[in-house]
Enzyme design. Structure first.
Site: not given
Length: 237
Positions: A95, A170
């Site tokens: 991430t 995301k």
């Protein structure tokens, strides 16, 4: 397809395991060598340096805890970019922010390689079942080349646009999920304060317009007090 894998944490291990079990030729490396040996026992090959791995595989996947760890693996003297060659596709499942993804894509392009930011959504259990949602950003040709490996780990695999688009997706997903989760908890608190039976509320909302995956998954945990551990809050946004 020869696949390299760097990062055998809570998500990386089941993702990599699925690649091995589904017949991919997988070379692995990790900061903790015990995990490398465990993966080798399942059929993977223990890798050498990150740079050497980059010279021997078709795609090299990273699944690391944070942006700093990714930069280290990419830019260290024996890192991925030191060995990257034309045609290599680097796929990052960490991430990270969209700007970092674009920067890494540019650095890879200087060496004739491609970089795809491909963060995932789903817990460790979902990863074990190979049912992750994988949202990718990068060049179409590079995405097509690695799609078989991505589909071995996820049930939803989608190219969202150019570099950074996977990371941005995301981020948006985390925004929607965390907002929905916060409102769900407020609803449970309101029910408890006003005397509405919380278990009945959970059951009713599941069939009503207020239902969501966040509600389905987390409301029962609040009532039972068994929260578990799905991941760090810092990785949501």
């Amino acid at each position: 397809m020869r696949v390299g894998w760097i990062g055998l944490g809570r998500m990386g291990t089941p993702m990599c395991t699925n690649l091995v079990l589904k017949g991919f030729d997988v070379t692995v490396q990790n900061r903790s060598q015990g995990k490398v040996q465990t993966m080798a026992a399942t059929g993977a090959t223990a890798g050498e340096t990150f740079a050497v791995m980059a010279t021997t595989v078709d795609s090299l996947h990273t699944c690391l805890p944070d942006a700093a760890a990714l930069d280290d693996v990419m830019f260290r003297p024996d890192g991925i970019l030191a060995g990257a060659r034309p045609g290599l596709v680097i796929v990052d499942h960490s991430t990270i922010n969209p700007d970092q993804a674009r920067s890494l894509a540019a650095a890879a392009a200087e060496r004739g390689a491609s970089f795809i930011d491909a963060p995932v959504s789903g817990s460790g259990v979902v990863a074990e079942r190979a049912e992750l949602t994988i949202m990718a950003g990068g060049e179409q040709a590079a995405f097509v080349a690695v799609r078989p490996a991505l589909e071995a780990m996820g049930s939803t695999v989608r190219l969202m646009g150019p570099s950074g688009s996977g990371s941005l997706t995301k981020l948006i997903n985390g925004l929607i999920m965390s907002t929905t989760l916060a409102v769900s908890f407020e609803g449970l608190a309101l029910a408890a304060k006003t005397g509405v039976d919380t278990q009945s509320l959970v059951d009713v909302i599941r069939t009503a317009s207020g239902n969501s995956r966040a509600w389905e998954r987390n409301a029962p945990r609040v009532i039972s007090g068994e929260y578990g551990h799905d991941g760090a809050v810092r990785l949501i946004t």
